[in-house]
Design an enzyme around this catalytic site. Structure first.
Site, short mmCIF file in Angstrom:
data_model
loop_
_atom_site.label_atom_id
_atom_site.label_comp_id
_atom_site.label_asym_id
_atom_site.label_seq_id
_atom_site.Cartn_x
_atom_site.Cartn_y
_atom_site.Cartn_z
N GLY A 10 0.83 -1.21 0.00
CA GLY A 10 0.00 0.00 0.00
C GLY A 10 0.86 1.25 0.00
N THR A 12 1.75 3.43 -2.20
CA THR A 12 1.40 4.66 -2.92
C THR A 12 0.29 5.45 -2.24
OG1 THR A 12 -0.17 3.47 -4.34
CG2 THR A 12 2.10 3.70 -5.15
N GLY A 13 -0.18 4.95 -1.10
CA GLY A 13 -1.27 5.62 -0.40
C GLY A 13 -0.80 6.76 0.49
N TYR A 14 -1.76 7.34 1.19
CA TYR A 14 -1.55 8.55 1.98
C TYR A 14 -0.49 8.37 3.06
CZ TYR A 14 -2.92 12.70 4.69
OH TYR A 14 -2.93 13.90 5.35
N GLY A 16 1.24 5.28 3.31
CA GLY A 16 2.23 4.37 2.76
C GLY A 16 3.45 5.06 2.19
N ARG A 35 1.91 -3.82 -7.54
CA ARG A 35 0.79 -4.69 -7.90
C ARG A 35 0.37 -4.45 -9.35
NH1 ARG A 35 -3.38 -2.88 -3.61
NH2 ARG A 35 -4.70 -4.43 -4.61
N LYS A 138 -10.86 -4.71 11.36
CA LYS A 138 -9.49 -4.68 11.89
C LYS A 138 -9.32 -5.74 12.98
CE LYS A 138 -8.28 0.09 10.76
NZ LYS A 138 -7.95 1.44 11.25
N ARG A 142 -6.69 -8.78 13.22
CA ARG A 142 -5.89 -9.02 14.43
C ARG A 142 -6.00 -10.47 14.89
NH1 ARG A 142 -5.98 -4.20 18.95
NH2 ARG A 142 -5.27 -2.46 17.63
N HIS A 270 -17.01 8.01 13.17
CA HIS A 270 -15.68 8.06 13.76
C HIS A 270 -15.43 9.44 14.38
CE1 HIS A 270 -14.09 4.66 10.92
NE2 HIS A 270 -15.12 4.29 11.64
#
Length: 312
Positions: A10, A12-14, A16, A35, A138, A142, A270
């Site tokens: 991941g 290329t993400g914010y 990452g 990928r 999540k 876990r 959230h």
């Protein structure tokens, strides 16, 4: 002690892309999963190539080809996943189960950091729907990690400054309001605000640290524990301009969610837990956790007045 080799999934993400930079800056041999699903996304490809220029190693792998994931994982000691878990972008939390299987099969990984980086999902069983889906998923990941006996560190990174600070925690904007600001409740509930580059720095610091093994790393540096009202006052001092304060009660905030689409409802849920319940600060860190700025006092983390100053 030799520094662990790192694979970022991941990348290329914010978060990452910042993890990749921090890993390279701290001297780790750093692999980035490339990928084939990137396809014709030229921005992602150019970002991957920029990592290569900086010294990262690209390794091909696909979530539709389990053996390719296994082979990618075999290159490294530590795997960090930063795949998106927010509904307004892409929601890929459960895709990590394939990564867990690959790590288990490869058998060489000394630490796995799954895609968390927000509120501690173990404390969010009461969360509002539909946003609780993120926390529930999540926890599924876990459980898979712990059932497979994979060593881990979970990172609870609090509020990303890019989304919560420049806008003084206003919804639907990322820049400071000009005249009016909405305060949630009395505006005195404490949250924690983190510069995203600091999140990456602390994360990489933890990967070879036995103190963070099989624990949750909470990013709660003392000077960044602030109420929304304190954040607004900080901006008023920097900008020299007073804002009109509009109080939004918890009941009104919840009522405003009713006509929103699924992604907006999830995000606002959230936001409610952070801004009204204080879900980032309303507990003491126990034996199953560590606080990052205590472990790594040498990190000069960004204070929020410094962060806001760029908007003046």
């Amino acid at each position: 002690m030799a520094k662990s080799k790192v694979l970022v999934v991941g990348a290329t993400g914010y978060i990452g892309k910042r993890i990749v930079k921090a890993s390279l800056d701290q001297g780790h041999i750093t692999y980035v999963l490339q990928r084939p699903e990137t396809g014709l996304d030229i921005d992602k490809l150019q970002l991957l190539l920029s990592f290569k220029k900086q010294g990262a190693r690209l390794v091909e792998g696909s979530f539709s080809d389990q053996q390719s994931l296994v082979e990618a994982v075999k290159n490294v000691d530590v795997v960090i996943c930063t795949m998106s878990g927010v509904h307004f972008k892409s929601h890929n939390i459960l895709m990590q189960l394939k990564l867990v299987d690959a790590i288990k099969e490869a058998g060489n990984v000394k630490r796995f950091l799954p895609s968390e980086f927000g509120m501690d999902p173990a404390r969010m069983e009461h969360a509002l729907a539909p946003g609780r889906e993120t926390f529930d998923q999540k926890m599924i990941v876990r459980k898979a990690i712990e059932d497979a006996k994979i060593p881990f560190t979970y990172v609870s990174a609090s509020c990303f400054a890019g989304y919560f600070v420049g806008n003084l925690s206003q919804l639907e904007t990322l820049t400071p309001p000009k005249d009016k600001v909405c305060l949630y409740g009395d505006g005195n509930v404490k949250a924690v605000y983190m510069d995203e580059d600091d999140i990456a720095t602390y994360t990489i610091k933890s990967i070879d640290d036995p103190r963070a093994l099989n624990k949750t790393l909470y990013l709660r540096p003392q000077e960044n524990i602030l109420s929304q009202r304190q954040l607004v006052e900080m901006w008023e001092k920097l900008s020299g301009k007073k804002l009109e304060k509009i109080i939004i009660s918890g009941e009104d905030f919840l009522a405003s969610m009713k006509d929103k689409d699924y992604a907006a409802k999830a995000g606002m849920g959230h936001f409610y837990h952070i801004s009204y319940e204080g879900s980032l600060t309303n507990f003491e860190i126990g034996e199953d956790g560590e606080e990052a700025s205590n472990l790594y006092p040498e990190v000069k983390y960004t204070r929020m007045d410094e962060y806001l100053n760029i908007f003046v």
